[in-house]
Design a protein around this motif. Structure first.
Motif, PDB file in Angstrom:
ATOM      1  N   LYS A 440      -0.351  -3.628 -19.085  1.00 29.23           N
ATOM      2  CA  LYS A 440      -0.480  -2.648 -17.949  1.00 29.23           C
ATOM      3  C   LYS A 440      -1.621  -3.006 -17.021  1.00 29.23           C
ATOM      4  N   TRP A 441      -2.419  -3.846 -17.325  1.00 30.94           N
ATOM      5  CA  TRP A 441      -3.686  -4.061 -16.642  1.00 30.94           C
ATOM      6  C   TRP A 441      -3.440  -4.640 -15.184  1.00 30.94           C
ATOM      7  N   GLY A 442      -2.524  -5.451 -14.963  1.00 27.95           N
ATOM      8  CA  GLY A 442      -2.218  -6.185 -13.797  1.00 27.95           C
ATOM      9  C   GLY A 442      -1.650  -4.970 -13.055  1.00 27.95           C
ATOM     10  N   GLU A 443      -0.841  -3.969 -13.476  1.00 21.95           N
ATOM     11  CA  GLU A 443      -0.490  -2.932 -12.526  1.00 21.95           C
ATOM     12  C   GLU A 443      -1.731  -1.887 -12.118  1.00 21.95           C
ATOM     13  N   VAL A 444      -2.701  -1.813 -13.141  1.00 21.08           N
ATOM     14  CA  VAL A 444      -3.890  -0.899 -12.679  1.00 21.08           C
ATOM     15  C   VAL A 444      -4.544  -1.480 -11.515  1.00 21.08           C
ATOM     16  N   LEU A 445      -4.780  -2.866 -11.560  1.00 21.47           N
ATOM     17  CA  LEU A 445      -5.478  -3.351 -10.366  1.00 21.47           C
ATOM     18  C   LEU A 445      -4.401  -3.272  -9.009  1.00 21.47           C
ATOM     19  N   GLU A 446      -3.139  -3.657  -9.444  1.00 21.01           N
ATOM     20  CA  GLU A 446      -2.346  -3.280  -8.328  1.00 21.01           C
ATOM     21  C   GLU A 446      -2.209  -1.847  -7.513  1.00 21.01           C
ATOM     22  N   GLN A 447      -2.191  -1.005  -8.425  1.00 27.00           N
ATOM     23  CA  GLN A 447      -2.219   0.302  -8.004  1.00 27.00           C
ATOM     24  C   GLN A 447      -3.506   0.639  -7.345  1.00 27.00           C
ATOM     25  N   LEU A 448      -4.817   0.028  -7.731  1.00 25.69           N
ATOM     26  CA  LEU A 448      -5.940   0.275  -7.002  1.00 25.69           C
ATOM     27  C   LEU A 448      -5.804  -0.303  -5.541  1.00 25.69           C
ATOM     28  N   GLY A 449      -5.304  -1.378  -5.486  1.00 20.05           N
ATOM     29  CA  GLY A 449      -5.009  -1.872  -4.190  1.00 20.05           C
ATOM     30  C   GLY A 449      -4.156  -0.970  -3.357  1.00 20.05           C
ATOM     31  N   LEU A 450      -3.179  -0.494  -4.077  1.00 18.15           N
ATOM     32  CA  LEU A 450      -1.973   0.432  -3.122  1.00 18.15           C
ATOM     33  C   LEU A 450      -2.885   1.777  -2.776  1.00 18.15           C
ATOM     34  N   GLN A 451      -3.674   2.228  -3.446  1.00 24.56           N
ATOM     35  CA  GLN A 451      -4.234   3.385  -3.246  1.00 24.56           C
ATOM     36  C   GLN A 451      -5.812   2.965  -2.301  1.00 24.56           C
ATOM     37  N   ASN A 452      -5.583   1.886  -1.628  1.00 30.45           N
ATOM     38  CA  ASN A 452      -6.870   1.578  -0.746  1.00 30.45           C
ATOM     39  C   ASN A 452      -8.075   1.789  -1.470  1.00 30.45           C
ATOM     40  N   GLN A 453      -7.995   1.543  -3.002  1.00 32.34           N
ATOM     41  CA  GLN A 453      -9.507   1.532  -3.760  1.00 32.34           C
ATOM     42  C   GLN A 453     -10.082   0.007  -3.731  1.00 32.34           C
ATOM     43  N   LYS A 454      -9.963  -0.719  -2.954  1.00 31.27           N
ATOM     44  CA  LYS A 454     -10.486  -2.315  -2.963  1.00 31.27           C
ATOM     45  C   LYS A 454     -11.522  -2.437  -3.547  1.00 31.27           C
ATOM     46  N   SER A 455     -12.650  -1.392  -3.356  1.00 25.38           N
ATOM     47  CA  SER A 455     -14.073  -1.613  -3.664  1.00 25.38           C
ATOM     48  C   SER A 455     -13.769  -1.358  -5.147  1.00 25.38           C
ATOM     49  N   LEU A 456     -13.413  -0.261  -5.853  1.00 25.97           N
ATOM     50  CA  LEU A 456     -13.009  -0.264  -7.033  1.00 25.97           C
ATOM     51  C   LEU A 456     -12.454  -1.565  -7.932  1.00 25.97           C
ATOM     52  N   ALA A 457     -11.444  -1.809  -7.218  1.00 27.87           N
ATOM     53  CA  ALA A 457     -10.739  -3.117  -7.758  1.00 27.87           C
ATOM     54  C   ALA A 457     -11.763  -4.262  -7.863  1.00 27.87           C
ATOM     55  N   ALA A 458     -12.635  -4.427  -6.944  1.00 24.04           N
ATOM     56  CA  ALA A 458     -13.447  -5.542  -6.966  1.00 24.04           C
ATOM     57  C   ALA A 458     -14.398  -5.503  -8.298  1.00 24.04           C
ATOM     58  N   LEU A 459     -14.592  -4.316  -8.792  1.00 21.69           N
ATOM     59  CA  LEU A 459     -15.529  -4.237  -9.906  1.00 21.69           C
ATOM     60  C   LEU A 459     -14.607  -4.819 -11.328  1.00 21.69           C
ATOM     61  N   LEU A 460     -13.381  -4.811 -11.121  1.00 18.38           N
ATOM     62  CA  LEU A 460     -12.554  -5.198 -12.283  1.00 18.38           C
ATOM     63  C   LEU A 460     -12.032  -6.731 -12.287  1.00 18.38           C
ATOM     64  N   THR A 461     -12.384  -7.493 -11.143  1.00 18.58           N
ATOM     65  CA  THR A 461     -11.958  -8.747 -10.958  1.00 18.58           C
ATOM     66  C   THR A 461     -12.030  -9.536 -12.227  1.00 18.58           C
ATOM     67  N   GLU A 462     -13.440  -9.374 -12.841  1.00 19.46           N
ATOM     68  CA  GLU A 462     -13.792 -10.241 -14.148  1.00 19.46           C
ATOM     69  C   GLU A 462     -13.917  -9.417 -15.245  1.00 19.46           C
ATOM     70  N   ALA A 463     -13.203  -8.398 -15.356  1.00 19.93           N
ATOM     71  CA  ALA A 463     -13.191  -7.538 -16.387  1.00 19.93           C
ATOM     72  C   ALA A 463     -11.852  -7.511 -17.311  1.00 19.93           C
ATOM     73  N   GLU A 464     -11.727  -7.209 -18.560  1.00 20.45           N
ATOM     74  CA  GLU A 464     -10.870  -7.247 -19.364  1.00 20.45           C
ATOM     75  C   GLU A 464     -10.838  -6.243 -20.609  1.00 20.45           C
ATOM     76  N   PRO A 465      -9.682  -5.780 -20.911  1.00 20.86           N
ATOM     77  CA  PRO A 465      -9.671  -4.632 -22.163  1.00 20.86           C
ATOM     78  C   PRO A 465      -9.829  -5.510 -23.279  1.00 20.86           C
ATOM     79  N   VAL A 466     -10.573  -5.089 -24.297  1.00 18.90           N
ATOM     80  CA  VAL A 466     -10.914  -5.672 -25.726  1.00 18.90           C
ATOM     81  C   VAL A 466     -10.425  -4.876 -26.909  1.00 18.90           C
ATOM     82  N   ALA A 467     -10.457  -3.569 -26.753  1.00 21.28           N
ATOM     83  CA  ALA A 467     -10.001  -2.853 -27.613  1.00 21.28           C
ATOM     84  C   ALA A 467      -9.372  -1.612 -27.206  1.00 21.28           C
ATOM     85  N   ALA A 468      -8.390  -1.106 -27.863  1.00 17.68           N
ATOM     86  CA  ALA A 468      -7.700   0.243 -27.446  1.00 17.68           C
ATOM     87  C   ALA A 468      -7.336   1.117 -28.625  1.00 17.68           C
TER      88      ALA A 468
END
Length: 562
Positions: A440-468
């Motif tokens: 679902k990580w790609g959809e999370v970034l996409e939702q941030l873009g659709l909600q005009n949260q580009k500044s928040l999405a930029a923080l996650l460009t080089e981040a990844e989930p490692v445990a859940a």
């Protein structure tokens, strides 16, 4: 015959008359005297620089009755016949209208016949780049190995359109733009012999407007002579060429420097009322400031100036306008020139540019009062430093508070991941939960873009989930600063939790950890926990390959990826 244009009457008849192309004429003259004339030549260069004229002179020189000679005599029957076109062995072809395969095949069939009246049959093909691909192919073999009595001279303004197979079969000569002083010299000679009165400055204006073409210069001179009454004046030359008087340019430059918007717009209104083209006017302004910059940096290059003549007003402006201001003005005018190409109202863009330039703050502008204050502060600081040194206080002491403040800022900037929260997630973490979050990580970034949260999405460009786990997940950030900015932003944490609830059906909290701290936290957790598996990424029995790698490089350099 009726009146002939100046450029036709004064067409060069000898190599010495070809102005500004000494590198070409000298080579051709040496080849003529040494009887080393090639079978094919390619003359390339801008319009009106003497390509076709040089070709005809070469045709006369090789066939002159006094050959070998460096110049045609223009008196023998052969030279006169080639000049007036009565000798059919010198064939001038316009490739723009004879560009088909059939025309070239006709040439190929006729070259084998010997010339009738002269020694060499010369084919001058003008605008040769207009030939079709088939015509070039038909010309190839003939151009490479023509009969001994045939010479080909190709002329073009666009050599990049000619196939390399054609160029490689010719001796290439590149004609360059003629310098303004050379054009003025040639026009002065013509004026002297025709008896026309002409202002010297008017000739310079015409030469600069010709842009390196002698034919254009003579056409403008012809037009100026017809326009003037008795003497070709500066105003006549400005009117014919469409250029703007330097007095107007200087007035406008002074208005820009003095920040007088009303004066600048008034000058523009006068010029447009005189019928000047806005595009030509802005070009003149760009060249005016370009020449001013050259005058400031290299006054000896006055001959290369494009638009200006060095007068007292120009010198005065060049002394007060800084180089940084000239850079800004040229950049602004250049951008306006680009914008004017795509509008039906160029005047508006020009007016906006002038208003903007008049309202801009001059770069690095410091008045005398501010300069004196700065000098006084520097002197006071130097006195205090000397007093400290006299009292035995080392200069390094003054630096210590600054270093301490810098260290405090560095400590404040460092971010420490919440180990307790991350350990809690790791205790309940499973591989399926991690795969679900990753899917679902790609959809999370996409939702941030659709909600005009580009500044928040930029923080996650080089981040990844490692445990859940089912309730939370851990995200590894490449940079500490990104992790700190994200985790200390309550809005960011809430938005991510809300999006994960929409995508997974249940709320999941996020925990962030920098990449530099993740490996240590993970190893600490593994060393303190004994479990068989809620987290499938680890097991009691370590893989033998990993164990061997751990022995070879140690834990610090070992990174295990799924």
């Amino acid at each position: 015959m009726g009146y002939q244009a100046l450029y036709r009457v004064w067409r060069p008849q000898q190599f010495i008359d070809v102005v500004g192309q000494e590198h070409v004429t000298k080579t051709l003259q040496n080849a003529l005297v040494g009887q080393k004339v090639s079978h094919a030549y390619l003359f390339s260069g801008p319009r009106g620089t003497g390509k076709t004229s040089a070709a005809k002179i070469l045709a006369k020189a090789v066939n002159c009755e006094h050959a070998p000679t460096s110049e045609p005599c223009n008196e023998c029957a052969t030279c006169r016949g080639i000049t007036d076109g009565s000798i059919s062995d010198v064939i001038e072809i316009d490739a723009a209208s004879n560009n088909g395969v059939e025309e070239i095949r006709d040439i190929r069939d006729k070259v084998k016949y010997a010339p009738n009246a002269v020694t060499y049959k010369v084919y001058i093909i003008d605008e040769v780049h207009m030939l079709s691909q088939g015509a070039f192919n038909a010309l190839l073999k003939t151009l490479e190995e023509p009969p001994k009595h045939v010479i080909f001279i190709l002329a073009t303004t666009e050599p990049h359109k000619i196939p390399l197979t054609i160029i490689s079969r010719c001796q290439r000569f590149d004609f360059k733009r003629i310098q303004p002083q050379d054009i003025v010299g040639r026009m002065s000679q013509i004026i002297a012999e025709t008896g026309v009165s002409c202002d010297e400055q008017a000739l310079h204006i015409i030469a600069r407007a010709a842009e390196g073409g002698m034919r254009d210069a003579l056409s403008l001179l012809d037009q100026a002579i017809s326009f003037s009454s008795e003497t070709v004046s500066v105003e006549d030359a400005l009117t014919v060429t469409g250029s703007v008087s330097q007095a107007f340019l200087s007035r406008l430059a002074k208005a820009i420097y003095d920040k007088e918007v009303a004066v600048a717009l008034e000058v523009l209104e006068e010029l447009l009322a005189m019928g000047k083209d806005p595009a030509r006017f802005i070009e003149d302004m760009i060249y005016y400031f370009r020449d001013m910059l050259l005058f400031q940096t290299a006054p000896a290059l006055a001959e290369s100036f494009e638009r200006v003549l060095i007068d007292p007003q120009f010198k005065e402006l060049a002394e007060v306008i800084s180089s940084e201001s000239i850079y800004s003005i040229i950049e602004s005018f250049n951008q306006t020139q680009q914008d004017m190409k795509w509008t039906n109202h160029p005047r508006i863009f020009l007016e906006v540019a002038l208003v903007k330039l008049c309202n801009e703050q001059r770069p690095n502008q410091i008045d005398n009062g501010q300069l004196q204050q700065l000098q006084q502060k520097i002197e006071d600081l130097e006195k205090k430093l000397l007093e400290m040194q006299k009292n035995g206080i080392p200069a390094a002491m003054a630096e210590k508070p600054a270093e301490q403040a810098k260290a405090q800022r560095a400590v404040k900037k460092s971010y420490k991941a919440p180990a307790g929260k991350i350990n809690q997630v790791l205790k309940q973490a499973t591989k399926p939960d991690l795969n679900a979050v990753k899917s679902k990580w790609g959809e999370v970034l996409e939702q941030l873009g659709l909600q005009n949260q580009k500044s928040l999405a930029a923080l996650l460009t080089e981040a990844e989930p490692v445990a859940a786990s089912t309730e939370a997940f851990v995200v590894k950030f490449k940079y500490d600063i990104h992790c700190q900015m994200a985790m200390e932003n309550n809005r960011f944490v809430e938005v991510i939790a809300s999006i994960m609830q929409q995508l997974t059906g249940h709320r999941m909290e996020i925990a962030g950890v920098p990449e530099s701290q993740w490996q240590r936290l993970r190893e600490d957790f593994i060393s303190t926990q004994q479990f068989d598996g809620p987290e499938e990424t680890e097991s009691k029995e370590e893989d033998p390959f990993i164990a061997e790698a751990r022995k070879l490089v140690g834990d610090d350099l070992l990174e295990i990826k799924e």
